[in-house]
Scaffold this motif. Structure first.
Motif, PDB file in Angstrom:
ATOM      1  N   ILE A  10       0.810  -1.225   0.000  1.00  0.00           N
ATOM      2  CA  ILE A  10       0.000   0.000   0.000  1.00  0.00           C
ATOM      3  C   ILE A  10       0.846   1.280   0.000  1.00  0.00           C
ATOM      4  CG2 ILE A  10      -1.967  -1.161   1.095  1.00  0.00           C
ATOM      5  CD1 ILE A  10      -1.231   0.352   3.699  1.00  0.00           C
ATOM      6  N   VAL A  11       2.149   1.163  -0.190  1.00  0.00           N
ATOM      7  CA  VAL A  11       3.021   2.336  -0.140  1.00  0.00           C
ATOM      8  C   VAL A  11       2.726   3.289  -1.303  1.00  0.00           C
ATOM      9  CG1 VAL A  11       4.936   1.312  -1.462  1.00  0.00           C
ATOM     10  CG2 VAL A  11       5.407   3.102   0.218  1.00  0.00           C
ATOM     11  N   ARG A  12       2.792   4.566  -1.022  1.00  0.00           N
ATOM     12  CA  ARG A  12       2.679   5.611  -2.051  1.00  0.00           C
ATOM     13  C   ARG A  12       4.091   5.998  -2.461  1.00  0.00           C
ATOM     14  NH1 ARG A  12      -1.861   9.724  -1.212  1.00  0.00           N
ATOM     15  NH2 ARG A  12      -3.411   8.528  -0.057  1.00  0.00           N
ATOM     16  N   GLU A  13       4.327   5.985  -3.738  1.00  0.00           N
ATOM     17  CA  GLU A  13       5.647   6.370  -4.227  1.00  0.00           C
ATOM     18  C   GLU A  13       5.684   7.823  -4.672  1.00  0.00           C
ATOM     19  OE1 GLU A  13       6.228   3.364  -7.200  1.00  0.00           O
ATOM     20  OE2 GLU A  13       6.919   1.906  -5.723  1.00  0.00           O
ATOM     21  N   ASP A  14       4.529   8.477  -4.687  1.00  0.00           N
ATOM     22  CA  ASP A  14       4.441   9.873  -5.087  1.00  0.00           C
ATOM     23  C   ASP A  14       4.125  10.718  -3.854  1.00  0.00           C
ATOM     24  OD1 ASP A  14       4.373  12.107  -6.731  1.00  0.00           O
ATOM     25  OD2 ASP A  14       2.239  11.863  -7.179  1.00  0.00           O
ATOM     26  N   TYR A  15       5.068  11.546  -3.463  1.00  0.00           N
ATOM     27  CA  TYR A  15       4.922  12.381  -2.277  1.00  0.00           C
ATOM     28  C   TYR A  15       5.833  13.593  -2.446  1.00  0.00           C
ATOM     29  CZ  TYR A  15       9.147   9.749  -1.382  1.00  0.00           C
ATOM     30  OH  TYR A  15      10.375   9.159  -1.521  1.00  0.00           O
ATOM     31  N   GLU A  30       3.402  22.920  -1.277  1.00  0.00           N
ATOM     32  CA  GLU A  30       3.525  21.527  -1.721  1.00  0.00           C
ATOM     33  C   GLU A  30       2.400  20.660  -1.176  1.00  0.00           C
ATOM     34  OE1 GLU A  30       5.717  19.846  -3.922  1.00  0.00           O
ATOM     35  OE2 GLU A  30       5.875  21.940  -4.478  1.00  0.00           O
ATOM     36  N   LEU A  31       2.071  20.838   0.085  1.00  0.00           N
ATOM     37  CA  LEU A  31       0.996  20.051   0.687  1.00  0.00           C
ATOM     38  C   LEU A  31      -0.353  20.408   0.074  1.00  0.00           C
ATOM     39  CD1 LEU A  31       2.209  20.037   4.381  1.00  0.00           C
ATOM     40  CD2 LEU A  31       2.106  18.076   2.823  1.00  0.00           C
ATOM     41  N   ASN A  32      -0.547  21.665  -0.241  1.00  0.00           N
ATOM     42  CA  ASN A  32      -1.786  22.084  -0.900  1.00  0.00           C
ATOM     43  C   ASN A  32      -1.880  21.455  -2.291  1.00  0.00           C
ATOM     44  OD1 ASN A  32      -4.229  23.583  -1.020  1.00  0.00           O
ATOM     45  ND2 ASN A  32      -3.196  25.086  -2.294  1.00  0.00           N
ATOM     46  N   ARG A  33      -0.761  21.375  -2.980  1.00  0.00           N
ATOM     47  CA  ARG A  33      -0.723  20.805  -4.330  1.00  0.00           C
ATOM     48  C   ARG A  33      -1.156  19.340  -4.339  1.00  0.00           C
ATOM     49  NH1 ARG A  33       2.784  17.820  -7.002  1.00  0.00           N
ATOM     50  NH2 ARG A  33       4.391  17.931  -5.398  1.00  0.00           N
ATOM     51  N   VAL A  34      -0.798  18.588  -3.308  1.00  0.00           N
ATOM     52  CA  VAL A  34      -1.105  17.145  -3.269  1.00  0.00           C
ATOM     53  C   VAL A  34      -2.283  16.803  -2.361  1.00  0.00           C
ATOM     54  CG1 VAL A  34       1.262  16.496  -3.832  1.00  0.00           C
ATOM     55  CG2 VAL A  34       0.572  16.662  -1.424  1.00  0.00           C
ATOM     56  N   SER A  35      -2.948  17.804  -1.820  1.00  0.00           N
ATOM     57  CA  SER A  35      -3.997  17.533  -0.831  1.00  0.00           C
ATOM     58  C   SER A  35      -5.140  16.689  -1.397  1.00  0.00           C
ATOM     59  CB  SER A  35      -4.539  18.837  -0.245  1.00  0.00           C
ATOM     60  OG  SER A  35      -5.157  19.612  -1.258  1.00  0.00           O
ATOM     61  N   ASP A  36      -5.483  16.858  -2.651  1.00  0.00           N
ATOM     62  CA  ASP A  36      -6.573  16.065  -3.237  1.00  0.00           C
ATOM     63  C   ASP A  36      -6.219  14.591  -3.352  1.00  0.00           C
ATOM     64  OD1 ASP A  36      -8.194  18.276  -3.423  1.00  0.00           O
ATOM     65  OD2 ASP A  36      -7.786  18.636  -5.542  1.00  0.00           O
ATOM     66  N   SER A  37      -4.933  14.276  -3.356  1.00  0.00           N
ATOM     67  CA  SER A  37      -4.515  12.876  -3.457  1.00  0.00           C
ATOM     68  C   SER A  37      -4.547  12.168  -2.101  1.00  0.00           C
ATOM     69  CB  SER A  37      -3.099  12.779  -4.034  1.00  0.00           C
ATOM     70  OG  SER A  37      -2.143  13.197  -3.077  1.00  0.00           O
ATOM     71  N   GLY A  38      -4.766  12.936  -1.042  1.00  0.00           N
ATOM     72  CA  GLY A  38      -4.790  12.350   0.294  1.00  0.00           C
ATOM     73  C   GLY A  38      -3.431  12.295   0.959  1.00  0.00           C
ATOM     74  N   CYS A  39      -2.411  12.869   0.331  1.00  0.00           N
ATOM     75  CA  CYS A  39      -1.079  12.897   0.930  1.00  0.00           C
ATOM     76  C   CYS A  39      -1.057  13.974   2.014  1.00  0.00           C
ATOM     77  CB  CYS A  39      -0.022  13.173  -0.139  1.00  0.00           C
ATOM     78  SG  CYS A  39       1.647  12.909   0.461  1.00  0.00           S
ATOM     79  N   LEU A  40      -0.668  13.602   3.215  1.00  0.00           N
ATOM     80  CA  LEU A  40      -0.740  14.490   4.369  1.00  0.00           C
ATOM     81  C   LEU A  40       0.603  15.055   4.806  1.00  0.00           C
ATOM     82  CD1 LEU A  40      -3.089  12.208   6.493  1.00  0.00           C
ATOM     83  CD2 LEU A  40      -3.761  14.139   5.052  1.00  0.00           C
ATOM     84  N   CYS A  41       1.692  14.620   4.165  1.00  0.00           N
ATOM     85  CA  CYS A  41       3.012  15.075   4.611  1.00  0.00           C
ATOM     86  C   CYS A  41       3.964  15.215   3.443  1.00  0.00           C
ATOM     87  CB  CYS A  41       3.594  14.111   5.640  1.00  0.00           C
ATOM     88  SG  CYS A  41       4.111  12.530   4.946  1.00  0.00           S
ATOM     89  N   ALA A  42       5.011  15.972   3.692  1.00  0.00           N
ATOM     90  CA  ALA A  42       6.130  16.104   2.760  1.00  0.00           C
ATOM     91  C   ALA A  42       7.374  15.633   3.502  1.00  0.00           C
ATOM     92  CB  ALA A  42       6.301  17.556   2.323  1.00  0.00           C
ATOM     93  N   LEU A  43       8.215  14.884   2.827  1.00  0.00           N
ATOM     94  CA  LEU A  43       9.455  14.433   3.453  1.00  0.00           C
ATOM     95  C   LEU A  43      10.514  15.511   3.305  1.00  0.00           C
ATOM     96  CD1 LEU A  43       9.591  10.661   2.470  1.00  0.00           C
ATOM     97  CD2 LEU A  43       8.456  11.787   4.401  1.00  0.00           C
ATOM     98  N   VAL A  44      11.366  15.617   4.315  1.00  0.00           N
ATOM     99  CA  VAL A  44      12.416  16.628   4.349  1.00  0.00           C
ATOM    100  C   VAL A  44      13.759  15.922   4.240  1.00  0.00           C
ATOM    101  CG1 VAL A  44      13.439  18.527   5.656  1.00  0.00           C
ATOM    102  CG2 VAL A  44      10.959  18.107   5.798  1.00  0.00           C
ATOM    103  N   LEU A  45      14.549  16.331   3.238  1.00  0.00           N
ATOM    104  CA  LEU A  45      15.865  15.735   2.992  1.00  0.00           C
ATOM    105  C   LEU A  45      16.953  16.767   3.205  1.00  0.00           C
ATOM    106  CD1 LEU A  45      15.066  13.850  -0.357  1.00  0.00           C
ATOM    107  CD2 LEU A  45      14.746  13.034   1.984  1.00  0.00           C
TER     108      LEU A  45
END
Length: 160
Positions: A10-15, A30-45
């Motif tokens: 069930i992993v999402r590869e798009d975040y 960035e979070l607003n851009r993906v909010s419709d997909s249900g992605c709730l976080c952005a990873l920090v590198l």
């Protein structure tokens, strides 16, 4: 089923991905851009591409709430004063780095971990996301909605 289904199922590869010096306003974009997909976080590198943390929608909302409501009462509050405070909080978000608000102790699971372990990680840390890693490599993220969909699907199919 929670023991047979694995995180990789069930992993999402798009975040979204951010750098440590990205602003909180960048994270919100960035979070607003993906909010419709249900992605709730952005990873920090970091600059070398190593995972340092995550910034969730909750982190951004909590930041705004801290900067807007710190020490004030909303009873009888002047709307014009609030507009100015909101403008100031937006400016602060634009100058605050994600490293100052990110979650550096995220829930991290391995791709072959059963969903029961993923569920346990969500509950233990009180997070709505988990990072799926294999060694140092990030494979993706799992959102609470992904886990809920899997669990509820099983409950619904067994309840017929």
């Amino acid at each position: 089923m929670l023991l047979r289904t694995r995180a990789w199922d069930i992993v999402r590869e798009d975040y979204p991905v951010l750098k440590e010096d990205s602003s909180l306003a960048d994270a919100m974009r960035e979070l607003n851009r993906v909010s419709d997909s249900g992605c709730l976080c952005a990873l920090v590198l970091d600059d070398n591409g190593r995972l340092k943390g995550a910034v969730s929608m909750w982190d951004t909302v909590r930041f705004m709430e801290d900067n807007l409501l710190h020490g004030i009462s909303l009873r009888g509050f002047d709307e014009n004063r609030f507009d100015q405070m909101y403008t100031n909080a937006c400016k602060v978000a634009g100058s605050t780095s994600v490293k100052d608000v990110m979650d550096s102790s995220m829930t991290v699971v391995a791709p072959d971990d059963p969903l029961l372990s993923v569920l346990e990680g969500f509950v233990k840390k009180g997070r709505s996301y988990a990072v799926v890693k294999e060694g140092a490599r990030v494979l993706g993220v799992i959102m609470i909605a992904d886990l809920f969909k899997e669990i509820s699907g099983q409950i619904v199919s067994h309840g017929k």
